[in-house]
Design a protein around this motif. Structure first.
Motif, PDB file in Angstrom:
ATOM      1  N   UNK A 229       0.851  -1.190   0.000  1.00  0.00           N
ATOM      2  CA  UNK A 229       0.000   0.000   0.000  1.00  0.00           C
ATOM      3  C   UNK A 229       0.884   1.237   0.000  1.00  0.00           C
ATOM      4  N   UNK A 230       0.533   2.201  -0.849  1.00  0.00           N
ATOM      5  CA  UNK A 230       1.238   3.480  -0.907  1.00  0.00           C
ATOM      6  C   UNK A 230       0.238   4.611  -0.776  1.00  0.00           C
ATOM      7  N   UNK A 231       0.712   5.748  -0.273  1.00  0.00           N
ATOM      8  CA  UNK A 231      -0.110   6.944  -0.142  1.00  0.00           C
ATOM      9  C   UNK A 231       0.102   7.801  -1.386  1.00  0.00           C
ATOM     10  N   UNK A 232      -0.924   7.846  -2.260  1.00  0.00           N
ATOM     11  CA  UNK A 232      -0.871   8.655  -3.475  1.00  0.00           C
ATOM     12  C   UNK A 232      -1.648   9.947  -3.212  1.00  0.00           C
ATOM     13  N   UNK A 233      -0.964  10.950  -2.676  1.00  0.00           N
ATOM     14  CA  UNK A 233      -1.593  12.242  -2.404  1.00  0.00           C
ATOM     15  C   UNK A 233      -2.851  12.105  -1.551  1.00  0.00           C
ATOM     16  N   UNK A 234      -2.762  11.288  -0.521  1.00  0.00           N
ATOM     17  CA  UNK A 234      -3.861  11.128   0.412  1.00  0.00           C
ATOM     18  C   UNK A 234      -4.754   9.938   0.157  1.00  0.00           C
ATOM     19  N   UNK A 235      -4.635   9.296  -1.007  1.00  0.00           N
ATOM     20  CA  UNK A 235      -5.420   8.099  -1.314  1.00  0.00           C
ATOM     21  C   UNK A 235      -4.538   6.871  -1.174  1.00  0.00           C
ATOM     22  N   UNK A 236      -5.037   5.863  -0.462  1.00  0.00           N
ATOM     23  CA  UNK A 236      -4.293   4.625  -0.306  1.00  0.00           C
ATOM     24  C   UNK A 236      -4.512   3.747  -1.543  1.00  0.00           C
ATOM     25  N   UNK A 237      -3.419   3.421  -2.244  1.00  0.00           N
ATOM     26  CA  UNK A 237      -3.477   2.665  -3.490  1.00  0.00           C
ATOM     27  C   UNK A 237      -2.699   1.368  -3.310  1.00  0.00           C
ATOM     28  N   UNK A 238      -3.293   0.250  -3.753  1.00  0.00           N
ATOM     29  CA  UNK A 238      -2.726  -1.076  -3.528  1.00  0.00           C
ATOM     30  C   UNK A 238      -1.937  -1.582  -4.728  1.00  0.00           C
ATOM     31  N   UNK A 239      -0.930  -2.404  -4.434  1.00  0.00           N
ATOM     32  CA  UNK A 239      -0.234  -3.209  -5.438  1.00  0.00           C
ATOM     33  C   UNK A 239      -0.286  -4.645  -4.935  1.00  0.00           C
ATOM     34  N   UNK A 240      -1.110  -5.464  -5.566  1.00  0.00           N
ATOM     35  CA  UNK A 240      -1.342  -6.830  -5.100  1.00  0.00           C
ATOM     36  C   UNK A 240      -0.382  -7.804  -5.774  1.00  0.00           C
ATOM     37  N   UNK A 241       0.042  -8.805  -5.030  1.00  0.00           N
ATOM     38  CA  UNK A 241       0.961  -9.826  -5.547  1.00  0.00           C
ATOM     39  C   UNK A 241       0.173 -10.849  -6.361  1.00  0.00           C
ATOM     40  N   UNK A 242       0.631 -11.092  -7.596  1.00  0.00           N
ATOM     41  CA  UNK A 242      -0.012 -12.055  -8.483  1.00  0.00           C
ATOM     42  C   UNK A 242       0.688 -13.408  -8.442  1.00  0.00           C
TER      43      UNK A 242
END
Length: 336
Positions: A229-242
């Motif tokens: 999870x990263x903070x993109x200007x206040x929005x939490x955005x996920x990078x899921x493992x495939x």
């Protein structure tokens, strides 16, 4: 006349064909053989057999199609297939007031290009943009091919995106919302170098120390069902493992990990069904589009359970302007 409560639901193939013949404009999801059998008309579609329904909650269904009708007063402004060269200009054919729905096949070049570069495209934020990444049954990954369909020409594609621009009356506007249940846990800061960033990586910087990601996962006993999870200007955005390839040490994601961005693994979610219901914002407008992630369906055991009142396909990636994973996306139509 649309029956109240059935604007977004599962229907058999003949019922959907009748809607198309009656001139209804539709966003469809279902198995390839069902979509391929439909007559030409004002519809676009993509392959997936997993859905969130109002009636049964999470559902796996290979014999019916999920229908999302355009809202009252809306009309199809333009629809068609776009290859990777045309995709960066997808905004050019859209209406002055409305929204855009885009579907793209999982693991295609248009999927990759959108994930890596869409944020740089001019006009991306000109109007609300939603959509999803098409897929197949989980036991058929690597066997069946995800596809999209342009109903106007009854054409299927595995390497192009299908786009529908929707025009709205002047007294209405579209609004996009997302629900991401994941927050960063109190773990080390993880960053990726310029040469490693993307859908597949080998090395990661753990609090600044470079090492193999597979070694970090193993040593820390990390539950890989939880995304980065990263903070993109206040929005939490996920990078899921495939996928994790133990032989090569390569880790593949469902969305790219961008160089220089600080990620942390997510904290666990105790009750997905209750958490979704709690986080979906109260609405004054009409729900026109929804999708959720196949990973939420699979990892959280959502079969027979609900994600608030938002229904739609469970996808291999969600789109709310940019590519998302393990996220619920919905669009409402508000009156000015």
């Amino acid at each position: 006349m649309t029956v109240a409560g059935l604007e977004r639901s599962l229907f058999d193939r003949d019922a959907v064909a009748a809607m198309i013949a009656a001139g209804e404009a539709l966003i469809l999801a279902g198995e390839e053989h069902l979509l391929a059998s439909l007559p030409a008309g004002r519809w676009i579609g993509g392959t997936i057999p997993y859905f969130m329904t109002a009636e049964a909650g999470g559902t796996f269904d290979r014999e019916r199609l999920f229908v999302q009708r355009l809202p009252q007063g809306a009309s199809v402004h333009w629809q068609g297939l776009l290859d990777r060269d045309a995709l960066p200009r997808l905004d050019a054919t859209g209406p002055d007031n409305g929204y855009t729905v885009i579907l793209m096949p999982s693991q295609s070049e248009v999927h990759r290009d959108f994930a890596l570069h869409a944020i740089e495209w001019p006009g991306l934020f000109r109007r609300p943009l939603v959509g999803w990444v098409t897929g197949v049954a989980l036991d058929q990954v690597g066997i069946d091919t995800p596809r999209v369909f342009d109903g106007a020409t009854a054409t299927a594609s595995a390497d192009r995106a299908v786009v529908m621009h929707v025009a709205l009356p002047d007294d209405r506007h579209a609004r996009v919302d997302i629900v991401n249940l994941f927050t960063q846990a109190d773990g080390p800061a993880l960053t990726f170098d310029e040469g490693d960033g993307g859908f597949t990586v080998e090395h990661v910087n753990v609090d600044g120390v470079r090492r193999r990601l597979v070694d970090h996962l193993a040593e820390q006993g990390i539950d890989t069902r939880l995304p980065l999870v990263a903070d993109y200007n206040g929005a939490m955005i996920n990078v899921a493992i495939a996928n994790i390839d133990a032989a090569t040490g390569r880790v593949t994601f469902f969305a790219p990990a961008f160089p220089g961005t600080i990620y942390r693994f997510a904290a666990p979610v105790e009750d997905y069904e209750r958490a979704f219901a709690a986080q979906i914002a109260p609405r004054t407008g009409d729900l026109a589009f929804g999708c959720n992630c196949i990973l939420n369906y699979n990892y959280a055991g959502l079969e027979g359970r609900h994600t608030g009142d938002v229904t739609g396909p469970m996808s291999f990636g969600e789109i709310a302007y940019i590519l998302l994973t393990q996220t619920l996306v919905y669009l409402t139509i508000e009156r000015d």
